[in-house]
Design a protein around this motif. Structure first.
Motif, PDB file in Angstrom:
ATOM      1  N   VAL A  98     -20.110  25.089 -23.696  1.00 11.75           N
ATOM      2  CA  VAL A  98     -20.256  24.511 -22.358  1.00 11.75           C
ATOM      3  C   VAL A  98     -21.061  23.216 -22.430  1.00 11.75           C
ATOM      4  N   ASP A  99     -22.134  23.197 -23.198  1.00  7.26           N
ATOM      5  CA  ASP A  99     -22.955  21.988 -23.345  1.00  7.26           C
ATOM      6  C   ASP A  99     -22.149  20.839 -23.937  1.00  7.26           C
ATOM      7  N   LYS A 100     -21.245  21.172 -24.849  1.00  3.15           N
ATOM      8  CA  LYS A 100     -20.470  20.129 -25.538  1.00  3.15           C
ATOM      9  C   LYS A 100     -19.337  19.579 -24.673  1.00  3.15           C
ATOM     10  N   TYR A 101     -18.651  20.463 -23.949  1.00  2.00           N
ATOM     11  CA  TYR A 101     -17.451  20.024 -23.244  1.00  2.00           C
ATOM     12  C   TYR A 101     -17.584  19.985 -21.725  1.00  2.00           C
ATOM     13  N   GLY A 102     -18.605  20.596 -21.187  1.00  2.21           N
ATOM     14  CA  GLY A 102     -18.807  20.574 -19.739  1.00  2.21           C
ATOM     15  C   GLY A 102     -17.825  21.412 -18.953  1.00  2.21           C
ATOM     16  N   GLU A 103     -17.044  22.237 -19.654  1.00  2.33           N
ATOM     17  CA  GLU A 103     -16.068  23.098 -18.988  1.00  2.33           C
ATOM     18  C   GLU A 103     -16.560  24.546 -18.988  1.00  2.33           C
ATOM     19  N   THR A 104     -15.803  25.439 -18.411  1.00  2.48           N
ATOM     20  CA  THR A 104     -16.201  26.838 -18.293  1.00  2.48           C
ATOM     21  C   THR A 104     -15.799  27.633 -19.534  1.00  2.48           C
ATOM     22  N   ALA A 105     -16.751  28.408 -20.055  1.00  2.00           N
ATOM     23  CA  ALA A 105     -16.480  29.256 -21.214  1.00  2.00           C
ATOM     24  C   ALA A 105     -16.474  30.718 -20.772  1.00  2.00           C
ATOM     25  N   HIS A 106     -15.563  31.495 -21.359  1.00  2.00           N
ATOM     26  CA  HIS A 106     -15.424  32.907 -21.006  1.00  2.00           C
ATOM     27  C   HIS A 106     -15.553  33.800 -22.228  1.00  2.00           C
ATOM     28  N   LEU A 107     -15.986  35.011 -21.968  1.00  2.00           N
ATOM     29  CA  LEU A 107     -16.004  36.064 -22.978  1.00  2.00           C
ATOM     30  C   LEU A 107     -15.239  37.241 -22.400  1.00  2.00           C
ATOM     31  N   ALA A 108     -14.257  37.709 -23.149  1.00  2.00           N
ATOM     32  CA  ALA A 108     -13.455  38.852 -22.696  1.00  2.00           C
ATOM     33  C   ALA A 108     -13.510  39.947 -23.744  1.00  2.00           C
ATOM     34  N   MET A 109     -13.345  41.177 -23.320  1.00  2.42           N
ATOM     35  CA  MET A 109     -13.411  42.315 -24.231  1.00  2.42           C
ATOM     36  C   MET A 109     -12.197  43.210 -24.033  1.00  2.42           C
ATOM     37  N   LYS A 110     -11.668  43.699 -25.129  1.00  3.85           N
ATOM     38  CA  LYS A 110     -10.553  44.640 -25.073  1.00  3.85           C
ATOM     39  C   LYS A 110     -11.051  45.965 -24.506  1.00  3.85           C
ATOM     40  N   ASP A 111     -10.300  46.505 -23.580  1.00  4.65           N
ATOM     41  CA  ASP A 111     -10.650  47.787 -22.967  1.00  4.65           C
ATOM     42  C   ASP A 111      -9.367  48.593 -22.838  1.00  4.65           C
ATOM     43  N   GLY A 112      -9.122  49.439 -23.829  1.00  4.45           N
ATOM     44  CA  GLY A 112      -7.858  50.168 -23.839  1.00  4.45           C
ATOM     45  C   GLY A 112      -6.700  49.219 -24.051  1.00  4.45           C
ATOM     46  N   ASN A 113      -5.746  49.220 -23.131  1.00  4.88           N
ATOM     47  CA  ASN A 113      -4.591  48.313 -23.224  1.00  4.88           C
ATOM     48  C   ASN A 113      -4.774  47.059 -22.387  1.00  4.88           C
ATOM     49  N   GLU A 114      -6.015  46.793 -21.984  1.00  8.48           N
ATOM     50  CA  GLU A 114      -6.296  45.620 -21.160  1.00  8.48           C
ATOM     51  C   GLU A 114      -7.399  44.778 -21.783  1.00  8.48           C
ATOM     52  N   VAL A 115      -7.554  43.585 -21.243  1.00  5.06           N
ATOM     53  CA  VAL A 115      -8.664  42.713 -21.618  1.00  5.06           C
ATOM     54  C   VAL A 115      -9.408  42.370 -20.341  1.00  5.06           C
ATOM     55  N   ALA A 138      -7.858  40.427 -17.479  1.00  5.76           N
ATOM     56  CA  ALA A 138      -7.129  39.242 -17.950  1.00  5.76           C
ATOM     57  C   ALA A 138      -5.733  39.679 -18.363  1.00  5.76           C
ATOM     58  N   ARG A 139      -4.719  39.109 -17.759  1.00  2.84           N
ATOM     59  CA  ARG A 139      -3.340  39.486 -18.058  1.00  2.84           C
ATOM     60  C   ARG A 139      -3.003  39.175 -19.512  1.00  2.84           C
ATOM     61  N   MET A 140      -2.407  40.132 -20.183  1.00  3.05           N
ATOM     62  CA  MET A 140      -2.098  39.967 -21.606  1.00  3.05           C
ATOM     63  C   MET A 140      -1.065  38.881 -21.877  1.00  3.05           C
ATOM     64  N   HIS A 141      -0.104  38.728 -20.963  1.00  2.00           N
ATOM     65  CA  HIS A 141       1.029  37.852 -21.254  1.00  2.00           C
ATOM     66  C   HIS A 141       0.866  36.416 -20.787  1.00  2.00           C
ATOM     67  N   CYS A 142      -0.194  36.133 -20.011  1.00  2.00           N
ATOM     68  CA  CYS A 142      -0.259  34.782 -19.436  1.00  2.00           C
ATOM     69  C   CYS A 142      -1.673  34.213 -19.354  1.00  2.00           C
ATOM     70  N   THR A 143      -2.598  34.777 -20.109  1.00  2.00           N
ATOM     71  CA  THR A 143      -3.947  34.197 -20.181  1.00  2.00           C
ATOM     72  C   THR A 143      -4.286  33.930 -21.644  1.00  2.00           C
ATOM     73  N   GLY A 144      -5.131  32.939 -21.863  1.00  2.00           N
ATOM     74  CA  GLY A 144      -5.530  32.623 -23.234  1.00  2.00           C
ATOM     75  C   GLY A 144      -6.260  33.780 -23.881  1.00  2.00           C
ATOM     76  N   VAL A 145      -7.228  34.371 -23.158  1.00  2.35           N
ATOM     77  CA  VAL A 145      -8.010  35.459 -23.739  1.00  2.35           C
ATOM     78  C   VAL A 145      -7.152  36.690 -23.997  1.00  2.35           C
ATOM     79  N   GLY A 146      -6.182  36.941 -23.127  1.00  2.00           N
ATOM     80  CA  GLY A 146      -5.303  38.091 -23.305  1.00  2.00           C
ATOM     81  C   GLY A 146      -4.401  37.936 -24.510  1.00  2.00           C
ATOM     82  N   LYS A 147      -3.770  36.776 -24.631  1.00  2.00           N
ATOM     83  CA  LYS A 147      -2.858  36.543 -25.749  1.00  2.00           C
ATOM     84  C   LYS A 147      -3.600  36.486 -27.078  1.00  2.00           C
ATOM     85  N   ALA A 148      -4.836  35.960 -27.064  1.00  2.00           N
ATOM     86  CA  ALA A 148      -5.624  35.868 -28.301  1.00  2.00           C
ATOM     87  C   ALA A 148      -5.919  37.252 -28.863  1.00  2.00           C
ATOM     88  N   VAL A 149      -6.220  38.206 -27.983  1.00  2.00           N
ATOM     89  CA  VAL A 149      -6.480  39.579 -28.428  1.00  2.00           C
ATOM     90  C   VAL A 149      -5.187  40.249 -28.867  1.00  2.00           C
TER      91      VAL A 149
END
Length: 259
Positions: A98-115, A138-149
């Motif tokens: 966030v300090d470097k880019y000034g944008e929003t950073a997220h943390l997501a966690m896998k929970d069963g079949n969801e993120v 976080a939707r698995m098929h259309c979010t960055g954090v979902g697809k990354a997991v």
């Protein structure tokens, strides 16, 4: 002489080398085997093995005379696992992005079949991103954090999850076909990061990368999101490199060694 050398204790180092000889393939070893593997004297090896057994770090098979790892290591391992808190480990890295880019950073966690989003650090230029509120799925098929997991799960688990995905269309860029999603996941595994190109919300782009634990499991992901007007190709590429580096650092904190 350096500090590390001056404080070096050879007997402790040798004992640790013995413990590191064991693996899934070599889960039971004899005195001679270990001595040959490490080029130790047999008498030295026997003394170290006896000490480690006495402390519970090794256990001898009374029938074969060979040794295997003991319950003490399991107990210590559980303590390490319990203290490997994903959120605590990740927050400093999110703030750095966030300090470097000034944008929003997220943390997501896998929970069963969801993120699920479990933390969020907003930058000075942050926009309100409703879909990434802490506690939301976080939707698995259309979010960055979902697809990354999803991309870094086992093939069997990927198939199970894809079969149960409701391919809702949120924008004209949303992936709504299971085969297209599978192709996208292959690209993500190769690049080591995922992109949300206005797939969940028009005007919003995101770059994400997986967090992998000591057991080679994708347990979560981190991302940087921002408005399309600022997230041009050059900036996205720069963010992608940093997000990958940060995800590797967090994964290493959690015990992942294969990166």
């Amino acid at each position: 002489m350096s500090k590390s050398k001056s404080n070096f204790i050879q007997s402790v180092d040798r004992a640790l080398q013995i413990l590191e000889c064991f693996s899934k393939e070599e889960n039971e070893l004899g005195v001679t085997q270990i001595a040959n593997m490490l080029d130790f004297y047999k008498s030295t090896t026997f003394g170290l093995l006896s000490t480690l057994e006495n402390r519970g770090y090794l256990k001898q098979n009374p029938e074969s005379g060979k040794y295997r790892l003991g319950i003490k290591l399991f107990e210590l391992g559980k303590l390490v696992e319990e203290n490997m808190d994903l959120r605590t480990s990740a927050i400093p890295y999110l703030k750095g992005l966030v300090d470097k880019y000034g944008e929003t950073a997220h943390l997501a966690m896998k929970d069963g079949n969801e993120v699920i989003y479990i933390d969020k650090v907003e930058g000075k230029n942050a926009i309100g991103i409703i879909n990434s509120q802490v506690g939301r799925v976080a939707r698995m098929h259309c979010t960055g954090v979902g697809k990354a997991v999803l991309a870094f799960m086992s093939e069997e688990d990927i198939e199970k999850i894809i079969e149960n995905i409701k391919f809702n269309r949120y924008t004209s860029n949303t992936i709504t076909d299971k085969n297209k999603l599978k192709e996208e996941l292959k690209k993500i595994r190769k690049k080591k990061y995922s992109v949300d190109n206005e797939e969940i919300e028009i005007g919003l782009k995101c770059v994400a990368a997986p967090i992998i634990n000591y057991d080679d499991e994708a347990v979560g992901s981190i991302s940087v999101s921002g408005p399309t007007s600022r997230m041009n190709d050059e900036k996205m590429n720069l963010i992608a490199e940093d997000v990958k580096k940060v995800s590797i650092e967090i994964s290493r904190v959690l015990g992942y060694k294969s990166l």
